[in-house]
Scaffold this active site. Structure first.
Site, PDB file in Angstrom:
ATOM      1  N   ASP A  18       0.844  -1.197   0.000  1.00  0.00           N
ATOM      2  CA  ASP A  18       0.000   0.000   0.000  1.00  0.00           C
ATOM      3  C   ASP A  18       0.880   1.248   0.000  1.00  0.00           C
ATOM      4  OD1 ASP A  18      -1.937   1.888   0.218  1.00  0.00           O
ATOM      5  OD2 ASP A  18      -2.563   1.373   2.268  1.00  0.00           O
ATOM      6  N   ARG A  42     -11.104  -0.574   1.748  1.00  0.00           N
ATOM      7  CA  ARG A  42     -12.569  -0.645   1.739  1.00  0.00           C
ATOM      8  C   ARG A  42     -13.108  -0.810   0.318  1.00  0.00           C
ATOM      9  NH1 ARG A  42     -12.779   4.975   4.796  1.00  0.00           N
ATOM     10  NH2 ARG A  42     -10.883   3.991   5.569  1.00  0.00           N
ATOM     11  N   LYS A  60       1.812   7.706   0.659  1.00  0.00           N
ATOM     12  CA  LYS A  60       2.170   7.663   2.078  1.00  0.00           C
ATOM     13  C   LYS A  60       3.551   8.282   2.281  1.00  0.00           C
ATOM     14  CE  LYS A  60      -0.466   3.633   3.618  1.00  0.00           C
ATOM     15  NZ  LYS A  60      -1.340   4.367   4.556  1.00  0.00           N
TER      16      LYS A  60
HETATM   17  N1  BES Z   1      -3.327   0.157   4.967  1.00  0.00           N
HETATM   18  C1  BES Z   1      -3.752   1.378   5.540  1.00  0.00           C
HETATM   19  C2  BES Z   1      -4.043   1.275   7.039  1.00  0.00           C
HETATM   20  C3  BES Z   1      -2.891   0.902   7.943  1.00  0.00           C
HETATM   21  C4  BES Z   1      -2.265   1.881   8.681  1.00  0.00           C
HETATM   22  C5  BES Z   1      -2.511  -0.393   8.114  1.00  0.00           C
HETATM   23  C6  BES Z   1      -1.233   1.556   9.544  1.00  0.00           C
HETATM   24  C7  BES Z   1      -1.479  -0.736   8.968  1.00  0.00           C
HETATM   25  C8  BES Z   1      -0.849   0.245   9.698  1.00  0.00           C
HETATM   26  C9  BES Z   1      -5.017   1.884   4.858  1.00  0.00           C
HETATM   27  O1  BES Z   1      -5.162   1.529   3.538  1.00  0.00           O
HETATM   28  C10 BES Z   1      -5.014   3.374   4.953  1.00  0.00           C
HETATM   29  O2  BES Z   1      -4.130   3.961   4.399  1.00  0.00           O
HETATM   30  N2  BES Z   1      -5.996   3.941   5.647  1.00  0.00           N
HETATM   31  C11 BES Z   1      -6.108   5.349   5.815  1.00  0.00           C
HETATM   32  C12 BES Z   1      -7.553   5.733   5.536  1.00  0.00           C
HETATM   33  C13 BES Z   1      -7.783   7.194   5.453  1.00  0.00           C
HETATM   34  C14 BES Z   1      -7.164   7.754   4.179  1.00  0.00           C
HETATM   35  C15 BES Z   1      -9.268   7.455   5.472  1.00  0.00           C
HETATM   36  C16 BES Z   1      -5.741   5.682   7.258  1.00  0.00           C
HETATM   37  O3  BES Z   1      -6.068   4.918   8.153  1.00  0.00           O
HETATM   38  O4  BES Z   1      -5.094   6.706   7.455  1.00  0.00           O
HETATM   39 ZN    ZN Z   2      -4.214  -0.243   2.972  1.00  0.00          ZN
HETATM   40 ZN    ZN Z   3      -4.147   2.900   2.211  1.00  0.00          ZN
END
Ligand code: BES
Ligand code: ZN
Ligand code: ZN
Length: 464
Positions: A233, A314, A240
């Site tokens: 990701d 999601r 990120k």
């Molecule tokens: N894969 C991430 C979530 C994640 C964060 C997993 C830390 C493991 C450790 C997910 O896809 C993500 O980036 N979520 C975002 C959502 C937001 C943009 C609404 C998040 O949690 O910041």
């Molecule tokens: Zn993710």
């Molecule tokens: Zn993500």
């Protein structure tokens, strides 16, 4: 490590377990849970593992004590060990937990180490109160947990969507499962546009994988277990930053847990029906990456506004769940996903977030969490949260309108709920905190991949 049961102690390295109240038999040892002391006798090395107060001993205390024992024996480079379960005729749970601690505690991910770590070749279990089947099943379950850890720990360049599909095929050819994989062309053709969009910028294109285990032909009941399989990701266009991106190979930990459960089912063969579902994609950044601001039509027919390409989990789950409901007609759906960083703010990294439309399912999963130590805590899906993902130009948005970061785990779950039929019992488990330990090992949780979810789901499936 080979494990066998034995009636007599044959190894000179012996792991013993001591309750706190009995610790005065060993000088200068308190017997607190997690404590360990090594005593050398004429012909033997005795490793005493503290259990703590007997009344406070849950499965986890036994697991932790056994883990400390086996790790100490590894440190001492013992080829063979005897593990003496305290008291004959103890409960099966105690025996099971000690075996789990032994096998899981012996784990080291060493694929990329020039020098291979020392490994214990065999351990014998004394006073085991499990019958042969239960003994074998416990070993099979632990091997599946280690398999899930390996999948998560390995390189994202190795464990890509095609790799996950080939692992599913491997399980199928070894065990007679039916595996169906949709490739990127089929995903587009069938209208699984969200999975296709998330995976479209990668040179390793997306897959949607189904693994069917039929242990009870007569029954129409079937549970679907769905695992988020983002093999890396990057965040996509909403890239990120350094500090968040380094561990994102773990974003397929839900998929790894599903593969682990399927592997367990193959060995244990319970009379149940399960379909494992893995939407697998690499959320890449590139000239072909999907755009924030675009609106996509999901498989269900709903249109989705992309407010962040980093809220991709999601999206793939939405299509996987909608398609799975139509084709496989499960009576219950449980999804596991490293969905939100927010779950760490709510529960830290030792409890997963649980969301459900069904109290019975939620409470059963809670119970399984308490028994296995893979704990879950339920969070609400009140109307305000569900309203906060309503769209303007499209039907729903993939990030809520609430203030940045507010209740992000809940609104993520609310998004998934939009794709679940009301008649189906559904639970979503956010494992973003529990799947991968960025710190050092603690208790029975190793550093890096934990294998979280395999024991939890197997406990649930075997009891319902
Ligand atoms: N894969 C991430 C979530 C994640 C964060 C997993 C830390 C493991 C450790 C997910 O896809 C993500 O980036 N979520 C975002 C959502 C937001 C943009 C609404 C998040 O949690 O910041
Ligand atoms: Zn993710
Ligand atoms: Zn993500």
């Amino acid at each position: 490590m080979k494990l066998k049961r034995s009636d007599t102690i044959t190894s000179s390295t012996q792991i013993h377990f001591i309750y706190q109240t009995d610790s005065d038999t060993i000088p200068d040892f308190q017997g607190k849970n997690g404590d360990i002391t090594v005593r050398y006798e004429k012909n033997a090395t005795l490793l005493y593992c503290g259990l703590g107060e007997k009344a406070l001993c849950t499965n986890t205390e036994y697991r932790v004590a056994a883990l400390k024992g086996i790790q100490k024996a590894m440190e001492l480079k013992r080829d063979k060990v005897s593990i003496i379960i305290p008291e004959k005729n103890t409960t099966p749970d105690v025996s099971r937990s000690i075996i789990e601690g032994t096998l899981l505690g012996g784990y080291k991910f060493s694929v990329y180490k020039s020098e291979q770590p020392f490994r214990i070749s065999s351990a014998e279990i004394i006073n085991c109160s499990l019958d042969n089947t239960d003994f074998k099943n416990t070993i099979a379950l632990c091997e599946s947990v280690l398999y899930a850890r390996d999948l998560v720990n390995d390189n994202a360049s190795v464990v890509n969507p095609q790799f996950l599909a080939s692992e599913a095929m491997k399980l199928a050819s070894q065990n007679g499962f039916i595996v169906t994989t949709l490739d990127e062309k089929e995903l587009r053709k069938k209208g699984l546009n969200l999975i296709a969009a998330v995976g479209q910028a990668s040179s390793t294109p997306p897959r949607l994988i189904f693994i069917e285990y039929t242990g009870d032909i007569k029954s129409k009941e079937k549970t679907a277990i769905v695992g988020k399989g983002i093999t890396f990701d990057s965040g996509g266009q909403n890239h990120k930053p350094t500090g968040s991106i380094e561990t994102m190979r773990s974003d397929m930990a839900g998929a790894a847990a599903v593969l682990g459960v399927m592997k367990s089912l193959a060995a244990i063969k319970p009379k149940i029906n399960v379909v494992g579902v893995i939407p697998a994609a690499h959320n890449a950044l590139g000239g072909n990456a999907y755009f924030p601001g675009d609106i996509y039509k999901a498989y269900s027919g709903k249109t989705v506004e992309i407010w962040s390409t980093d809220a991709e989990g999601r999206l793939v789950l939405a299509d996987a769940i909608a398609y799975c409901q139509e084709k496989y007609k499960p009576s219950a759906i449980i999804d596991l996903a490293t969905l939100t960083g927010g779950v760490l703010y709510a529960l830290s990294d030792f409890v997963a977030g649980l969301f459900s439309n069904n109290d019975t399912l939620a409470s059963a999963l809670f119970t399984s969490g308490e028994i296995t130590g893979e704990r879950v805590w339920r969070l609400p899906l009140y109307k305000e949260y569900c309203d906060s993902i309503k769209g303007e130009l499209g039907d729903i948005r993939n990030v809520s309108k609430l203030k940045k970061g507010h209740a992000s785990s809940i609104t993520g779950a609310a998004f998934i709920k939009e794709f679940v039929n009301d008649t189906v019992a559904w639970a979503h488990i956010d494992i973003a905190g529990t799947a991968f330990n960025e710190g050092s090992a603690r208790g029975d949780v190793p550093a890096n991949a934990t294998g979280y979810g395999v024991r939890l789901l197997m406990n649930y499936l075997m009891n319902h």
